[in-house]
Motif scaffolding. Structure first.
Motif, PDB file in Angstrom:
ATOM      1  N   GLU A  85      40.088  27.055  48.005  1.00 11.33           N
ATOM      2  CA  GLU A  85      39.709  28.343  48.593  1.00 11.33           C
ATOM      3  C   GLU A  85      40.065  28.427  50.068  1.00 11.33           C
ATOM      4  O   GLU A  85      40.253  29.519  50.615  1.00 11.33           O
ATOM      5  CB  GLU A  85      38.199  28.583  48.421  1.00 11.33           C
ATOM      6  CG  GLU A  85      37.744  28.768  46.984  1.00 11.33           C
ATOM      7  CD  GLU A  85      37.582  27.448  46.231  1.00 11.33           C
ATOM      8  OE1 GLU A  85      37.748  26.364  46.848  1.00 11.33           O
ATOM      9  OE2 GLU A  85      37.299  27.502  45.021  1.00 11.33           O
ATOM     10  N   LEU A  88      43.197  30.341  50.594  1.00 15.39           N
ATOM     11  CA  LEU A  88      43.048  31.791  50.492  1.00 15.39           C
ATOM     12  C   LEU A  88      42.437  32.365  51.772  1.00 15.39           C
ATOM     13  O   LEU A  88      42.930  33.338  52.354  1.00 15.39           O
ATOM     14  CB  LEU A  88      42.145  32.087  49.289  1.00 15.39           C
ATOM     15  CG  LEU A  88      41.955  33.506  48.857  1.00 15.39           C
ATOM     16  CD1 LEU A  88      43.288  34.182  48.648  1.00 15.39           C
ATOM     17  CD2 LEU A  88      41.136  33.537  47.563  1.00 15.39           C
ATOM     18  N   LEU A  89      41.356  31.732  52.227  1.00  7.70           N
ATOM     19  CA  LEU A  89      40.687  32.228  53.436  1.00  7.70           C
ATOM     20  C   LEU A  89      41.605  32.086  54.637  1.00  7.70           C
ATOM     21  O   LEU A  89      41.686  32.974  55.492  1.00  7.70           O
ATOM     22  CB  LEU A  89      39.366  31.466  53.654  1.00  7.70           C
ATOM     23  CG  LEU A  89      38.367  31.565  52.498  1.00  7.70           C
ATOM     24  CD1 LEU A  89      37.082  30.808  52.824  1.00  7.70           C
ATOM     25  CD2 LEU A  89      38.025  33.019  52.174  1.00  7.70           C
ATOM     26  N   ARG A  92      44.345  34.836  54.486  1.00  4.48           N
ATOM     27  CA  ARG A  92      43.800  36.157  54.854  1.00  4.48           C
ATOM     28  C   ARG A  92      43.654  36.252  56.370  1.00  4.48           C
ATOM     29  O   ARG A  92      43.996  37.257  56.982  1.00  4.48           O
ATOM     30  CB  ARG A  92      42.426  36.358  54.191  1.00  4.48           C
ATOM     31  CG  ARG A  92      42.495  36.564  52.692  1.00  4.48           C
ATOM     32  CD  ARG A  92      41.085  36.498  52.072  1.00  4.48           C
ATOM     33  NE  ARG A  92      41.097  36.758  50.642  1.00  4.48           N
ATOM     34  CZ  ARG A  92      40.029  36.623  49.857  1.00  4.48           C
ATOM     35  NH1 ARG A  92      38.877  36.203  50.372  1.00  4.48           N
ATOM     36  NH2 ARG A  92      40.116  36.885  48.567  1.00  4.48           N
ATOM     37  N   ARG A 102      39.399  47.226  46.671  1.00  2.00           N
ATOM     38  CA  ARG A 102      39.184  46.876  45.264  1.00  2.00           C
ATOM     39  C   ARG A 102      38.809  48.129  44.474  1.00  2.00           C
ATOM     40  O   ARG A 102      37.627  48.477  44.361  1.00  2.00           O
ATOM     41  CB  ARG A 102      38.103  45.796  45.151  1.00  2.00           C
ATOM     42  CG  ARG A 102      38.509  44.539  45.910  1.00  2.00           C
ATOM     43  CD  ARG A 102      37.588  43.367  45.723  1.00  2.00           C
ATOM     44  NE  ARG A 102      38.285  42.136  46.085  1.00  2.00           N
ATOM     45  CZ  ARG A 102      37.795  40.919  45.962  1.00  2.00           C
ATOM     46  NH1 ARG A 102      36.569  40.753  45.502  1.00  2.00           N
ATOM     47  NH2 ARG A 102      38.514  39.859  46.291  1.00  2.00           N
ATOM     48  N   ARG A 130      36.105  46.104  51.235  1.00  2.00           N
ATOM     49  CA  ARG A 130      35.398  44.902  51.677  1.00  2.00           C
ATOM     50  C   ARG A 130      36.009  44.366  52.973  1.00  2.00           C
ATOM     51  O   ARG A 130      37.224  44.154  53.027  1.00  2.00           O
ATOM     52  CB  ARG A 130      35.510  43.856  50.559  1.00  2.00           C
ATOM     53  CG  ARG A 130      35.070  42.470  50.945  1.00  2.00           C
ATOM     54  CD  ARG A 130      35.368  41.466  49.828  1.00  2.00           C
ATOM     55  NE  ARG A 130      35.036  40.117  50.256  1.00  2.00           N
ATOM     56  CZ  ARG A 130      35.416  39.016  49.624  1.00  2.00           C
ATOM     57  NH1 ARG A 130      36.130  39.097  48.512  1.00  2.00           N
ATOM     58  NH2 ARG A 130      35.097  37.827  50.084  1.00  2.00           N
ATOM     59  N   TYR A 137      31.735  34.244  55.964  1.00  2.00           N
ATOM     60  CA  TYR A 137      32.882  33.439  55.556  1.00  2.00           C
ATOM     61  C   TYR A 137      33.555  32.729  56.725  1.00  2.00           C
ATOM     62  O   TYR A 137      34.202  31.706  56.541  1.00  2.00           O
ATOM     63  CB  TYR A 137      33.931  34.323  54.867  1.00  2.00           C
ATOM     64  CG  TYR A 137      33.681  34.575  53.413  1.00  2.00           C
ATOM     65  CD1 TYR A 137      32.530  35.215  52.991  1.00  2.00           C
ATOM     66  CD2 TYR A 137      34.612  34.193  52.452  1.00  2.00           C
ATOM     67  CE1 TYR A 137      32.305  35.475  51.652  1.00  2.00           C
ATOM     68  CE2 TYR A 137      34.399  34.440  51.112  1.00  2.00           C
ATOM     69  CZ  TYR A 137      33.243  35.078  50.717  1.00  2.00           C
ATOM     70  OH  TYR A 137      33.033  35.325  49.391  1.00  2.00           O
ATOM     71  N   ASP A 236      32.111  40.715  48.305  1.00  2.00           N
ATOM     72  CA  ASP A 236      32.499  39.733  47.289  1.00  2.00           C
ATOM     73  C   ASP A 236      31.609  39.880  46.062  1.00  2.00           C
ATOM     74  O   ASP A 236      32.080  39.971  44.923  1.00  2.00           O
ATOM     75  CB  ASP A 236      32.368  38.321  47.877  1.00  2.00           C
ATOM     76  CG  ASP A 236      32.727  37.252  46.860  1.00  2.00           C
ATOM     77  OD1 ASP A 236      33.762  37.408  46.189  1.00  2.00           O
ATOM     78  OD2 ASP A 236      31.954  36.284  46.720  1.00  2.00           O
TER      79      ASP A 236
HETATM   80  C1  IPM Z   1      37.442  36.714  45.870  1.00  2.27           C
HETATM   81  C2  IPM Z   1      37.094  35.274  45.621  1.00  2.27           C
HETATM   82  C3  IPM Z   1      37.219  34.483  46.928  1.00  2.27           C
HETATM   83  C4  IPM Z   1      36.257  35.092  47.918  1.00  2.27           C
HETATM   84  C5  IPM Z   1      36.982  32.972  46.786  1.00  2.27           C
HETATM   85  C6  IPM Z   1      37.898  32.342  45.777  1.00  2.27           C
HETATM   86  C7  IPM Z   1      37.078  32.263  48.112  1.00  2.27           C
HETATM   87  O1  IPM Z   1      35.834  35.159  45.064  1.00  2.27           O
HETATM   88  O2  IPM Z   1      38.573  36.986  46.325  1.00  2.27           O
HETATM   89  O3  IPM Z   1      36.599  37.559  45.636  1.00  2.27           O
HETATM   90  O4  IPM Z   1      35.062  34.774  47.905  1.00  2.27           O
HETATM   91  O5  IPM Z   1      36.700  35.908  48.735  1.00  2.27           O
END
Ligand code: IPM
Ligand code: MG
Length: 341
Positions: A85, A88-89, A92, A102, A130, A137, A236
């Motif tokens: 994860e 991903l963070l 972003r 979304r 969001r 986070y 989230d």
């Molecule tokens: C989302 C996911 C991610 C988040 C995780 C995988 C870090 O749940 O994109 O919603 O919490 O942002």
């Protein structure tokens, strides 16, 4: 003109849903796909979920298309160990993608696939906006003796830019979701949203709702929402909840925008390690994420709409993957959509 897409299949079902999405996009335009390891796959190869080279390659691309990251193999509570994860963070944050869109629009063909009654979900067409690069986070966190902490920090500027994105996307109403009866960061959130509304968006209806109440209303009266603007963690949680209005989280795409460079497009669902490698994952959220990429990153509105229509038609004709109570495989689902494109 060739569009460069940074492709991050990631982990679990990621590669299985990425392959047909590349096939789909190749039918719609001229793309150069540059595929990179990401998440757990990158940890295995490089010891980190996101390398500097991949970050740079993403920055140079026209758009980033990501499938999913994570899996039991990399699950750990040890703060010193890398986690998928983090990729991903980190991405972003590196791309400055503060606005995560979304959209949730249950299709009539799937009204009966939702655990909620048809009368409740009918007419639902909402957008969760969001905030994606602040809050819990990204706040200071750590361990202190036998305790641990995470902090939720928001600046006026961070709140204002996501609120602006929410107001701009609204057709009739913005619901700003916070916990202003408890949290200081939420009280600032509410002040800033109220202020921006009065200054620039008085023509849009604004409503403040506490997050617990919003969670309830999403189930009791989803059609009442238009745009929900909320901080990172609340967004989230609420977006997973909202996904079930469509019958499956396997249908929900997302777009992350706001930076100076490329946007990032990814399904809301995760890597589904329990079904990975079996060829039964639902590729539709990934297809719909590709549609958002066409629309928001490349301005290819006609092609985006064509993908969405093909998905609608395939579902209307009875396409059901396992998450929707059917038996269609990933290949069959992909073929059903391609047939309508
Ligand atoms: C989302 C996911 C991610 C988040 C995780 C995988 C870090 O749940 O994109 O919603 O919490 O942002
Ligand atoms: Mg999530």
């Amino acid at each position: 003109m060739t569009h460069t897409i940074a492709l991050l299949p990631g982990d679990g079902i990621g590669p299985e849903i990425t392959a047909p999405t590349v096939e789909l996009l190749n039918k719609l335009g001229d793309f150069a796909f540059e595929q990179h390891l990401f998440g757990g796959a990158s940890i295995d190869a490089h010891g980190t979920a996101l390398t500097g080279e991949v970050t740079d390659a993403c920055k140079r691309s026209d758009a980033v298309l990501l499938a999913a990251v994570g899996g039991p193999k990399w699950d750990t509570t040890d703060p010193a160990k890398p986690r998928p994860e983090q990729g991903l963070l980190g991405l972003r944050k590196a791309l400055g993608l503060y606005a995560n869109l979304r959209p949730v629009r249950p299709l009539p063909a799937l009204y009966d696939a939702s655990p909620l009654k048809r009368e409740v979900i009918e007419g639902t067409d909402l957008l969760v906006m969001r905030e994606l690069t602040g809050g819990l986070y990204f706040g200071r966190r750590g361990r202190d003796g036998d305790s641990a902490y995470d902090t939720c920090v928001y600046s006026v500027a961070e709140i204002e830019r996501i609120a602006r994105a929410g107001f701009e996307a609204a057709r009739r109403k913005v619901t700003s979701v916070d916990k202003a009866n408890v949290l200081e960061s939420s009280r600032l959130w509410r002040e800033v949203v109220t202020d921006l509304h009065a200054r620039e968006f008085a023509h849009v209806e604004l409503q403040h709702v506490l997050v617990d109440n919003a969670a309830m209303q999403l189930i009791s009266n989803p059609a009442d929402f238009d745009v929900i603007v909320t901080e990172n963690m609340f967004g989230d949680i609420l977006s997973d909840e909202a996904a079930m209005l469509t019958g499956s989280i396997g249908l929900l795409p997302s777009a992350s925008l706001g930076g100076d460079g490329p946007g990032l497009f990814e399904p809301v669902h995760g890597s589904a390690p329990d079904i990975a490698g079996q060829g039964i994952a639902n590729p539709l959220a990934m297809f719909l994420s590709a549609a958002l990429l066409l629309r928001h990153a490349l301005g290819m509105e006609n092609e985006a709409a064509a993908v969405e229509l093909a998905v609608d038609r395939a579902l209307a004709e009875g396409l059901r993957t396992r998450d929707l109570g059917g038996g269609a495989t990933t290949d069959e689902a992909a073929q059903a959509v391609l047939n309508h494109l």
